[in-house]
Design an enzyme around this catalytic site. Structure first.
Site: not given
Ligand code: 5GP
Length: 175
Positions: A45-46, A102, A105, A154, A167
């Site tokens: 959703k982000g 969005d 990470d 975060f 959000r």
């Molecule tokens: P990944 O770790 O696979 O790169 O990221 C997966 C998902 O984790 C992202 O699409 C996002 O929704 C969530 N995410 C990663 N870092 C953050 C953060 O700092 N804040 C929030 N709210 N979500 C995060």
């Protein structure tokens, strides 16, 4: 101030900074893909706020679709387990795809999404992320464009949640 805002420790990226970066990116996309078949794919959703603002800064015809991927519960630590829970068309031949996400990470989510889309023979594929958190990367993936690089904190707001809240903030804040 709303009750959600009172719990955010600090503003990391302001509404104005986001607006300016997105306007610039929309202009670049419009020039780069002029005359081409463009599809912007957001990851739910982000990315819903980012995609809504970005596509309105694109001045050439473009299609918009969304995929959904889940890797976080209510925890702030990625599980590494990525499920695609909503997918888009299986044939992307002729399309120039921009994945608009969005945040990049660990990279687990985007690696899987990118791999899935590349299998469908798009004309081109580009990855544009609003936020890049390079310190936490474990998967081998980089964004073609990151609007902001942020430290390992975060963040919430502008589409990003903590336990489905925040959000709706107009800025990116740190919890
Ligand atoms: P990944 O770790 O696979 O790169 O990221 C997966 C998902 O984790 C992202 O699409 C996002 O929704 C969530 N995410 C990663 N870092 C953050 C953060 O700092 N804040 C929030 N709210 N979500 C995060």
């Amino acid at each position: 101030m709303t009750s959600a805002e009172t719990e955010v420790k600090s503003v990391l990226i302001s509404e104005e900074e986001i607006k300016e970066a997105i306007a610039k990116t929309g202009k670049e996309i419009s020039e780069k893909y002029k005359g081409k078949k463009l599809l912007v794919v957001g990851i739910l959703k982000g990315s819903f706020v980012f995609v809504a603002d970005l596509v309105r800064e694109i001045t050439i015809p473009c299609e918009v679709d969304f995929m959904a991927a889940k890797s976080y519960g209510s925890s702030t630590v990625s599980s590494g387990d990525v499920n695609i829970t909503r997918d888009i068309a299986s044939d992307l031949s002729g399309y120039n795809i921009i994945i608009a996400e969005d945040i990049l990470d660990t990279g687990n989510t985007l690696s899987k999404v990118k791999r899935k889309l590349l299998e469908r023979n798009p004309e081109s594929l580009e990855l544009i992320v609003l936020l890049d958190k390079p310190d936490r990367r474990t998967a081998e993936i980089e964004a073609d464009k990151a609007l902001f690089t942020i430290p390992d904190a975060f963040v919430v707001g502008y589409g990003l949640d903590y336990d489905e809240k925040y959000r709706n903030l107009k800025y990116i804040g740190v919890l």
